[in-house]
Design a protein around this motif. Structure first.
Motif, PDB file in Angstrom:
ATOM      1  N   GLU A  14      15.037   8.377   6.835  1.00  0.00           N
ATOM      2  CA  GLU A  14      14.622   8.085   5.465  1.00  0.00           C
ATOM      3  C   GLU A  14      15.490   6.935   4.986  1.00  0.00           C
ATOM      4  N   LEU A  15      14.835   5.871   4.563  1.00  0.00           N
ATOM      5  CA  LEU A  15      15.556   4.680   4.127  1.00  0.00           C
ATOM      6  C   LEU A  15      15.297   4.402   2.655  1.00  0.00           C
ATOM      7  N   THR A  16      16.340   4.076   1.951  1.00  0.00           N
ATOM      8  CA  THR A  16      16.248   3.602   0.578  1.00  0.00           C
ATOM      9  C   THR A  16      16.785   2.183   0.543  1.00  0.00           C
ATOM     10  N   GLY A  17      16.085   1.314  -0.125  1.00  0.00           N
ATOM     11  CA  GLY A  17      16.538  -0.066  -0.168  1.00  0.00           C
ATOM     12  C   GLY A  17      15.733  -0.913  -1.116  1.00  0.00           C
ATOM     13  N   VAL A  18      16.044  -2.192  -1.131  1.00  0.00           N
ATOM     14  CA  VAL A  18      15.384  -3.147  -2.014  1.00  0.00           C
ATOM     15  C   VAL A  18      14.334  -3.911  -1.217  1.00  0.00           C
ATOM     16  N   TYR A  19      13.096  -3.864  -1.712  1.00  0.00           N
ATOM     17  CA  TYR A  19      11.975  -4.545  -1.063  1.00  0.00           C
ATOM     18  C   TYR A  19      11.895  -5.991  -1.538  1.00  0.00           C
ATOM     19  N   ARG A  20      11.635  -6.893  -0.584  1.00  0.00           N
ATOM     20  CA  ARG A  20      11.443  -8.289  -0.941  1.00  0.00           C
ATOM     21  C   ARG A  20      10.663  -9.004   0.162  1.00  0.00           C
ATOM     22  N   ASN A  21       9.423  -9.428  -0.177  1.00  0.00           N
ATOM     23  CA  ASN A  21       8.617 -10.254   0.719  1.00  0.00           C
ATOM     24  C   ASN A  21       8.514  -9.667   2.128  1.00  0.00           C
ATOM     25  N   GLY A  61      -3.710   9.532 -10.050  1.00  0.00           N
ATOM     26  CA  GLY A  61      -3.606   8.136  -9.648  1.00  0.00           C
ATOM     27  C   GLY A  61      -4.786   7.305 -10.056  1.00  0.00           C
ATOM     28  N   SER A  62      -5.508   7.708 -11.124  1.00  0.00           N
ATOM     29  CA  SER A  62      -6.776   7.070 -11.404  1.00  0.00           C
ATOM     30  C   SER A  62      -6.726   6.023 -12.512  1.00  0.00           C
ATOM     31  N   ALA A  63      -5.867   6.180 -13.487  1.00  0.00           N
ATOM     32  CA  ALA A  63      -5.867   5.262 -14.623  1.00  0.00           C
ATOM     33  C   ALA A  63      -5.403   3.879 -14.195  1.00  0.00           C
ATOM     34  N   PRO A  64      -6.040   2.820 -14.760  1.00  0.00           N
ATOM     35  CA  PRO A  64      -5.598   1.471 -14.432  1.00  0.00           C
ATOM     36  C   PRO A  64      -4.103   1.288 -14.618  1.00  0.00           C
ATOM     37  N   ALA A  65      -3.556   1.838 -15.715  1.00  0.00           N
ATOM     38  CA  ALA A  65      -2.115   1.721 -15.934  1.00  0.00           C
ATOM     39  C   ALA A  65      -1.351   2.373 -14.799  1.00  0.00           C
ATOM     40  N   GLY A  66      -1.897   3.476 -14.262  1.00  0.00           N
ATOM     41  CA  GLY A  66      -1.262   4.145 -13.140  1.00  0.00           C
ATOM     42  C   GLY A  66      -1.277   3.291 -11.889  1.00  0.00           C
ATOM     43  N   TYR A  67      -2.398   2.621 -11.652  1.00  0.00           N
ATOM     44  CA  TYR A  67      -2.467   1.723 -10.507  1.00  0.00           C
ATOM     45  C   TYR A  67      -1.421   0.619 -10.633  1.00  0.00           C
ATOM     46  N   ARG A  68      -1.303   0.049 -11.825  1.00  0.00           N
ATOM     47  CA  ARG A  68      -0.330  -1.023 -12.014  1.00  0.00           C
ATOM     48  C   ARG A  68       1.090  -0.517 -11.770  1.00  0.00           C
ATOM     49  N   GLY A  69       1.327   0.722 -12.127  1.00  0.00           N
ATOM     50  CA  GLY A  69       2.642   1.299 -11.894  1.00  0.00           C
ATOM     51  C   GLY A  69       2.961   1.491 -10.432  1.00  0.00           C
ATOM     52  N   GLN A  70       1.936   1.471  -9.574  1.00  0.00           N
ATOM     53  CA  GLN A  70       2.146   1.621  -8.136  1.00  0.00           C
ATOM     54  C   GLN A  70       2.362   0.287  -7.428  1.00  0.00           C
ATOM     55  N   VAL A  71       2.088  -0.822  -8.117  1.00  0.00           N
ATOM     56  CA  VAL A  71       2.212  -2.137  -7.488  1.00  0.00           C
ATOM     57  C   VAL A  71       3.672  -2.390  -7.095  1.00  0.00           C
ATOM     58  N   LEU A  72       3.865  -2.824  -5.856  1.00  0.00           N
ATOM     59  CA  LEU A  72       5.209  -3.093  -5.342  1.00  0.00           C
ATOM     60  C   LEU A  72       5.551  -4.561  -5.536  1.00  0.00           C
ATOM     61  N   HIS A  73       6.652  -4.813  -6.241  1.00  0.00           N
ATOM     62  CA  HIS A  73       7.100  -6.174  -6.507  1.00  0.00           C
ATOM     63  C   HIS A  73       8.416  -6.444  -5.792  1.00  0.00           C
ATOM     64  N   ASP A  74       8.687  -7.712  -5.553  1.00  0.00           N
ATOM     65  CA  ASP A  74       9.983  -8.096  -5.011  1.00  0.00           C
ATOM     66  C   ASP A  74      11.092  -7.609  -5.936  1.00  0.00           C
ATOM     67  N   GLY A  75      12.122  -7.021  -5.348  1.00  0.00           N
ATOM     68  CA  GLY A  75      13.238  -6.495  -6.124  1.00  0.00           C
ATOM     69  C   GLY A  75      13.135  -5.017  -6.434  1.00  0.00           C
ATOM     70  N   ASP A  76      11.974  -4.399  -6.158  1.00  0.00           N
ATOM     71  CA  ASP A  76      11.814  -2.968  -6.398  1.00  0.00           C
ATOM     72  C   ASP A  76      12.606  -2.157  -5.363  1.00  0.00           C
ATOM     73  N   THR A  77      13.118  -1.021  -5.807  1.00  0.00           N
ATOM     74  CA  THR A  77      13.770  -0.077  -4.898  1.00  0.00           C
ATOM     75  C   THR A  77      12.738   0.923  -4.398  1.00  0.00           C
ATOM     76  N   VAL A  78      12.735   1.178  -3.098  1.00  0.00           N
ATOM     77  CA  VAL A  78      11.782   2.100  -2.489  1.00  0.00           C
ATOM     78  C   VAL A  78      12.527   3.101  -1.615  1.00  0.00           C
TER      79      VAL A  78
END
Length: 326
Positions: free
Chosen positions: A146-153, A62-79
Motif C-alpha cells: 500500500e503506497l501513499t504519495g503525491v501524484y504528478r503527471n 458517485g452519481s452527482a456531477p459535483a461528486g464526479y468532479r471530486g474524484q478528478v485526480l490533479h497534479d499535487g493530489d495525495t493518493v
C-alpha cells in the motif's frame, strides 16, 4: 468489454439477468491479479427528475456531477492505493493498476521473471526490500504494497509504504426494494437459484415493459425473482404472482433501457476519454438498493471522463478509480 455482472455496489448477491436473459450463476466475478485501491465513490444523488424510484431506494453512489468532479485526480493530489510494485532492469519502478489477468500455474522455481505493467504509474521512494510477497528473478523484483504519495503527471512520489490493504471479497445481503410479505421472505436451500426464464421470455416478447430481470438474495437461503419495470409494476406483478408467490419482487426502474444503453455507449472503453483515464473494467449491475448501475473502473478520473459521466442521467454511472484524491 461489457458484462452483466452479479455485482452491486461492490460485491453483492444480486444476480443480474437483464432484459435479454444472461444468467450469472452464483454471482461469480473475476478477481483482479493486481488489487484495487482503498477508495470509495462520493455520496450519491437522487433519481432523475420525473422518475419514480421504489420506496426506500436511492440512486447508486458517485452519481452527482459535483461528486464526479471530486474524484478528478490533479497534479499535487495525495493518493493511497494497494497493488503490485515491479522493478524491471532499464525501467523506472512501476506501481501497477489492478487489471484482470488470466491465471497461469507454474511449478515452484519455474515462474517467469516479473514483468513491467503498461497500466500504472512510475514511482519513486519505494523500499523494494520490504514489499509483501516479494520475489525476484533475472534482476526483476515484484511484490505487493500500500503506497501513499503525491501524484504528478502519471508518476507518484511515495511518502508512506505499508502492507497492502485489499477490500474484503464476499457476498453482501441484497435489500429488495419491495416490502417483505407477511412472515418475511421465504427461506429455501442455501444458494438456490430461481428459474426466471419465463420472465425473460416475456420481456423479449413484450419489448419496452421490463428493464431488468434478476435474482436477489436477502440472505444465503432466501432467493427472489426480481423485476424492474419501465412503467407501472402492478401488471407484471399480477402476471407472475401465481408462479413465484412470496418470492417475487417487482419495482419500477428510474431509468429506461434507452437511457441505460446510451450511458453504456458513452463510457465504452474505445472512447478516448475512457482510454485516457486508464480503462480497467466496466459493467452493468445492481446497486445495494436493487437499481441498475453502470460501473466503470479506471486508473484515475480525468476532467474529460467526469464531464462524460455527468452528461448522463444522474445516478446511473458509478466511477470507481484506482487512484483518487485523499
Amino acid at each position: 468489454t461489457w458484462f452483466r455482472s452479479g455485482t452491486r455496489g461492490r460485491l453483492g448477491g444480486g444476480c443480474l439477468i437483464g432484459a435479454v436473459a444472461l444468467l450469472v450463476a452464483g454471482c461469480a466475478s473475476a478477481v483482479p491479479a493486481e488489487h484495487s485501491a482503498r477508495s470509495t465513490a462520493p455520496a450519491g444523488s437522487t433519481a432523475p427528475a420525473g422518475s419514480t424510484a421504489p420506496a426506500g431506494s436511492t440512486a447508486p453512489a458517485g452519481s452527482a456531477p459535483a461528486g464526479y468532479r471530486g474524484q478528478v485526480l490533479h497534479d499535487g493530489d495525495t493518493v493511497t492505493a494497494s497493488g503490485r510494485v515491479v522493478s524491471v532492469p532499464g525501467k523506472p519502478v512501476r506501481f501497477c493498476a489492478p487489471v484482470a489477468e488470466s491465471g497461469v500455474g507454474y511449478l515452484p522455481g519455474h515462474e517467469p521473471a516479473p514483468k513491467w505493467c503498461p497500466l500504472g504509474v512510475d514511482v519513486t521512494g519505494v523500499n523494494l526490500a520490504t514489499l509483501d510477497q516479494r520475489r525476484s528473478k533475472d534482476g526483476a523484483i515484484e511484490g505487493q504494497a500500500e503506497l501513499t504519495g503525491v501524484y504528478r503527471n502519471l508518476t507518484m512520489q511515495v511518502t508512506k509504504q505499508a502492507r497492502p490493504d485489499y477490500p474484503k471479497v464476499g457476498l453482501q445481503p441484497d435489500q429488495p426494494p419491495c416490502p417483505a410479505p407477511a412472515g418475511g421472505w421465504p427461506h429455501g436451500a442455501s444458494g438456490e437459484n430461481i428459474d426466471v426464464d419465463p420472465i425473460s421470455a416475456y420481456s423479449v416478447s413484450h419489448p419496452g415493459l421490463i428493464v431488468t430481470v434478476a435474482m436477489l438474495r436477502p440472505s444465503s437461503d432466501q432467493t427472489l425473482a426480481y423485476v424492474l419495470t419501465a412503467g407501472d409494476p402492478a401488471p407484471i406483478r399480477a402476471r407472475f404472482a401465481a408462479r413465484y408467490g412470496k418470492r417475487l419482487c417487482v419495482a419500477k426502474s428510474p431509468y429506461t433501457r434507452s437511457q441505460i444503453g446510451t450511458a453504456r455507449a458513452a463510457v465504452d472503453d474505445p472512447r478516448p476519454a475512457v482510454r485516457a483515464a486508464g480503462f480497467m473494467t466496466s459493467g452493468e449491475g445492481l446497486s445495494s438498493q436493487g437499481q441498475v448501475s453502470i460501473e466503470i473502473s479506471t486508473m484515475r478520473v480525468t476532467e474529460e471522463l467526469a464531464r462524460l459521466a455527468s452528461a448522463q442521467v444522474p445516478g446511473l454511472i458509478v466511477l470507481k478509480p484506482w487512484l483518487a484524491p485523499a
